[in-house]
Design a protein around this motif. Structure first.
Motif, PDB file in Angstrom:
ATOM      1  N   ILE B  33       0.611  -1.057   0.457  1.00  0.00           N
ATOM      2  CA  ILE B  33      -0.621   0.321  -0.289  1.00  0.00           C
ATOM      3  C   ILE B  33       1.047   1.145  -0.118  1.00  0.00           C
ATOM      4  CG2 ILE B  33      -1.251   1.247   1.847  1.00  0.00           C
ATOM      5  CD1 ILE B  33      -3.513  -0.646   2.102  1.00  0.00           C
ATOM      6  N   LEU B  35       0.649   5.399  -0.844  1.00  0.00           N
ATOM      7  CA  LEU B  35       0.176   6.689  -0.469  1.00  0.00           C
ATOM      8  C   LEU B  35      -0.810   7.154  -1.778  1.00  0.00           C
ATOM      9  CD1 LEU B  35      -1.215   8.816   1.132  1.00  0.00           C
ATOM     10  CD2 LEU B  35       0.561  10.432   1.578  1.00  0.00           C
ATOM     11  N   GLN B  38      -3.023   5.593  -2.876  1.00  0.00           N
ATOM     12  CA  GLN B  38      -4.307   5.568  -2.256  1.00  0.00           C
ATOM     13  C   GLN B  38      -4.800   7.452  -2.852  1.00  0.00           C
ATOM     14  OE1 GLN B  38      -5.587   2.902  -0.557  1.00  0.00           O
ATOM     15  NE2 GLN B  38      -5.656   4.749   0.502  1.00  0.00           N
ATOM     16  N   LYS B  39      -3.605   8.113  -3.083  1.00  0.00           N
ATOM     17  CA  LYS B  39      -4.350   9.785  -3.118  1.00  0.00           C
ATOM     18  C   LYS B  39      -4.490   9.542  -5.223  1.00  0.00           C
ATOM     19  CE  LYS B  39      -0.961  13.116  -2.848  1.00  0.00           C
ATOM     20  NZ  LYS B  39       0.276  12.325  -2.397  1.00  0.00           N
ATOM     21  N   GLY B  42      -8.214   8.007  -5.281  1.00  0.00           N
ATOM     22  CA  GLY B  42      -9.284   9.818  -4.482  1.00  0.00           C
ATOM     23  C   GLY B  42      -9.364   8.784  -3.386  1.00  0.00           C
ATOM     24  N   LYS B  43      -9.079   7.601  -2.471  1.00  0.00           N
ATOM     25  CA  LYS B  43      -9.508   7.598  -1.310  1.00  0.00           C
ATOM     26  C   LYS B  43      -8.745   8.173  -0.338  1.00  0.00           C
ATOM     27  CE  LYS B  43      -9.749   2.438  -1.795  1.00  0.00           C
ATOM     28  NZ  LYS B  43      -9.692   1.119  -1.188  1.00  0.00           N
ATOM     29  N   TRP B  44      -9.643   7.956   1.311  1.00  0.00           N
ATOM     30  CA  TRP B  44      -8.794   8.612   2.523  1.00  0.00           C
ATOM     31  C   TRP B  44      -8.343   7.365   3.096  1.00  0.00           C
ATOM     32  CZ3 TRP B  44     -10.221  12.865   5.307  1.00  0.00           C
ATOM     33  CH2 TRP B  44     -11.074  13.883   4.808  1.00  0.00           C
ATOM     34  N   THR B  45      -7.521   7.679   3.861  1.00  0.00           N
ATOM     35  CA  THR B  45      -6.276   6.433   4.268  1.00  0.00           C
ATOM     36  C   THR B  45      -6.025   6.801   5.926  1.00  0.00           C
ATOM     37  OG1 THR B  45      -5.342   6.892   2.505  1.00  0.00           O
ATOM     38  CG2 THR B  45      -3.993   5.815   4.630  1.00  0.00           C
TER      39      THR B  45
END
Lengths: 131, 57
Positions: B33, B35, B38-39, B42-45
């Motif tokens: 995983i 960051l 994730q960006k 478009g997801k929150w982490t």
């Protein structure tokens, strides 16, 4: 919920696998279990304890742009309240849409009372919360 | 404890990119995983640190 929850300890992914297979309490875990054996990620978030090589109980919420929105760190001997984590996350989602509002401490979900900072509210938060 | 637990990242600021190895119980496999990923998605982490496997979390 539109979020990826990642649990992280300084154990390796192999130990995570062994623990998740062995511990029946973890049978329904749906989160990826992150491995930070170097402690680099834990150091970056300020939760690495050099004296033990372990990470303290830190929770961090990062928005889709990579901005850190919340942080909470507890020492070894205190667990976290998952309801409060979910409250904070829901408040983040709400505030991302309503940038001129604030969620007071008792805010639980969309529809609950929020505050809009303004000159009129200065010194009158009590009235605003109880109107 | 001299270096322990200072907060290095500031709220409201960009978190530097990171990538870690994972074990994902939903697919019973290893993965990664980042960051950056994730960006892009478009997801929150939500990062949830805890001291050690085989103890309470």
């Amino acid at each position: 919920m539109g979020a990826e929850v990642v649990t992280v300890s300084t154990d390796t992914q192999y130990v995570h696998l062994a623990w998740q297979r062995h511990e029946k309490e973890l049978a329904n875990v749906k989160y990826p279990m992150g491995a930070d054996p170097t402690g680099n990620l834990s150091r970056m978030f300020g939760v690495y304890d050099d004296s033990s090589g372990l990470a303290l109980r830190g929770t961090f919420i990062i928005n889709p742009s990579g901005i850190l929105m919340n942080s909470e760190i507890n020492f070894y001997n205190m667990g976290r309240n998952i309801d409060e984590l979910m409250r904070k996350f829901k408040a983040n989602l709400y505030l991302a849409k309503k940038k001129d509002e604030g969620c007071p401490s008792k805010w639980q979900e969309e529809g609950d009372q929020t505050l809009k900072p303004s000159p009129e509210m200065v010194g009158r938060v009590h009235e605003a919360l109880n109107e | 404890m001299s270096d322990c637990c200072e907060t290095y990242l500031k709220l409201g600021h960009q978190v530097p990119d990171f990538e870690i190895d994972t074990y994902d119980p939903t697919v019973k496999n290893f993965g990664k995983i980042s960051l950056e990923g994730q960006k892009k998605a478009g997801k929150w982490t939500i990062l949830f640190f805890y001291p050690a496997d085989f103890t309470f979390v």
